[in-house]
Write a protein that holds these residues in place. Sequence first.
Motif, mmCIF file in Angstrom:
data_model
loop_
_atom_site.group_PDB
_atom_site.id
_atom_site.type_symbol
_atom_site.label_atom_id
_atom_site.label_comp_id
_atom_site.label_asym_id
_atom_site.label_seq_id
_atom_site.Cartn_x
_atom_site.Cartn_y
_atom_site.Cartn_z
ATOM 1 N N UNK A 124 -1.618 0.797 -11.562
ATOM 2 C CA UNK A 124 -0.407 1.595 -11.395
ATOM 3 C C UNK A 124 0.836 0.879 -11.911
ATOM 4 N N UNK A 125 0.647 -0.229 -12.620
ATOM 5 C CA UNK A 125 1.785 -0.947 -13.197
ATOM 6 C C UNK A 125 1.328 -1.756 -14.388
ATOM 7 N N UNK A 126 2.276 -2.153 -15.194
ATOM 8 C CA UNK A 126 2.041 -3.158 -16.225
ATOM 9 C C UNK A 126 1.993 -4.511 -15.520
ATOM 10 N N UNK A 127 1.615 -5.590 -16.189
ATOM 11 C CA UNK A 127 1.699 -6.915 -15.558
ATOM 12 C C UNK A 127 3.139 -7.219 -15.142
ATOM 13 N N UNK A 136 1.317 -13.720 -12.731
ATOM 14 C CA UNK A 136 1.512 -12.306 -13.027
ATOM 15 C C UNK A 136 0.502 -11.477 -12.232
ATOM 16 N N UNK A 137 0.936 -10.277 -11.836
ATOM 17 C CA UNK A 137 0.087 -9.387 -11.056
ATOM 18 C C UNK A 137 0.075 -7.995 -11.670
ATOM 19 N N UNK A 138 -0.925 -7.221 -11.273
ATOM 20 C CA UNK A 138 -0.972 -5.791 -11.569
ATOM 21 C C UNK A 138 -1.124 -5.080 -10.238
ATOM 22 N N UNK A 139 -0.330 -4.029 -10.018
ATOM 23 C CA UNK A 139 -0.425 -3.240 -8.807
ATOM 24 C C UNK A 139 -1.429 -2.120 -9.028
ATOM 25 N N UNK A 140 -2.392 -2.007 -8.108
ATOM 26 C CA UNK A 140 -3.473 -1.045 -8.281
ATOM 27 C C UNK A 140 -3.530 -0.105 -7.080
ATOM 28 N N UNK A 141 -4.110 1.066 -7.297
ATOM 29 C CA UNK A 141 -4.253 2.081 -6.249
ATOM 30 C C UNK A 141 -5.208 1.579 -5.170
ATOM 31 N N UNK A 142 -4.794 1.721 -3.909
ATOM 32 C CA UNK A 142 -5.646 1.310 -2.803
ATOM 33 C C UNK A 142 -6.836 2.238 -2.627
ATOM 34 N N UNK A 143 -6.779 3.443 -3.222
ATOM 35 C CA UNK A 143 -7.873 4.383 -3.070
ATOM 36 C C UNK A 143 -8.976 4.225 -4.093
ATOM 37 N N UNK A 144 -8.580 4.101 -5.376
ATOM 38 C CA UNK A 144 -9.589 4.076 -6.435
ATOM 39 C C UNK A 144 -9.526 2.832 -7.312
ATOM 40 N N UNK A 145 -8.527 1.994 -7.126
ATOM 41 C CA UNK A 145 -8.418 0.774 -7.910
ATOM 42 C C UNK A 145 -7.795 0.945 -9.277
ATOM 43 N N UNK A 148 15.600 -3.369 -10.663
ATOM 44 C CA UNK A 148 14.767 -4.506 -11.033
ATOM 45 C C UNK A 148 14.746 -4.712 -12.544
ATOM 46 N N UNK A 149 14.650 -5.970 -12.948
ATOM 47 C CA UNK A 149 14.489 -6.290 -14.359
ATOM 48 C C UNK A 149 13.103 -5.856 -14.811
ATOM 49 N N UNK A 150 12.941 -5.464 -16.083
ATOM 50 C CA UNK A 150 11.606 -5.125 -16.584
ATOM 51 C C UNK A 150 10.638 -6.292 -16.388
ATOM 52 N N UNK A 151 9.418 -5.970 -15.994
ATOM 53 C CA UNK A 151 8.402 -6.993 -15.817
ATOM 54 C C UNK A 151 8.461 -7.721 -14.485
ATOM 55 N N UNK A 152 9.231 -7.198 -13.521
ATOM 56 C CA UNK A 152 9.332 -7.846 -12.208
ATOM 57 C C UNK A 152 9.121 -6.827 -11.096
ATOM 58 N N UNK A 153 8.775 -7.345 -9.911
ATOM 59 C CA UNK A 153 8.752 -6.519 -8.701
ATOM 60 C C UNK A 153 9.178 -7.393 -7.535
#
Length: 270
Positions: free
Chosen positions: A13-16, A1-10, A39-44
């Motif tokens: 920007x997403x749930x797991x 599982x991952x979390x997407x984070x802002x490249x500027x401030x960290x 997309x299905x919930x919880x996926x990217x």
Amino acid sequence: MDVLVCAGCGAELSVPVERVALPPEAHASGHHAWMPALMEPGTYAVDPDPWGRPWRRREEIGASEAAALGVYAPLYAVATGPRNVIVLAPGDTRGTRLLPERSGDSCLGIVAGDEPSLLCAGCGLGVGFREDDCGVWQTVRYDPGGVVRRSLGVPAPAAPVRPLPPVDPEGGWDLRWTAAAGTALARLLAASGGRAPVLPPASRPRCSAGPSNGCSRPGRPARPSAWPAPACPGRTPTSSSSPPTDGPESPGGRPGTRSPSRSPPPSGPT
């Protein structure tokens, strides 16, 4: 599982979310119909093809350059935007601010324009686009330079199987099934090496006989092939043992990812 984070401030920007394969219908258009979430919930997913602006007319770039961009059909316009854009369900985003006035030309909703319509609520960095116009899948698409992936180091929970009927509630073919069928036929023909595929009669769908037999090269012997059992479109997780490498390093150290494509190209003049 991952979390997407802002490249500027960290900022997160997403749930797991779990990375899965990009659905084959990602670039399909529903014309004037309302479209659900892609997309299905919880996926990217990550779209390896160019997505969004700038658009170029196909007659300007020629067939060979269009093929290099992954476009083989005679479309009016070809997307030449960034590759490896991340796509996820709108409900899985967090910490963003929407600027609907930055929408491109649309009908009943919003689509990607020249500038990001989603900003990080923490630092104001433009991180992606929200789309929900008619004929367009409901998506959030994060720019590959605006977000990075932070691994949580835990496996994704087992995903429930949700069968999808091939016929939609209005009585027509479901767009996801037609896209999946087209993808399967294209792969079958590519694997045949130009020879007519010979499918077992008991498993051969009647709709596949004409397209598959009509695309063989004259003089080539038939090639036996097995038609796979029907499978419902749904999640197709990528291998956890081979982490994606198509994005920048995240603050956590593992490669980041980015995904997918924009709404269908603008129509030609009528």
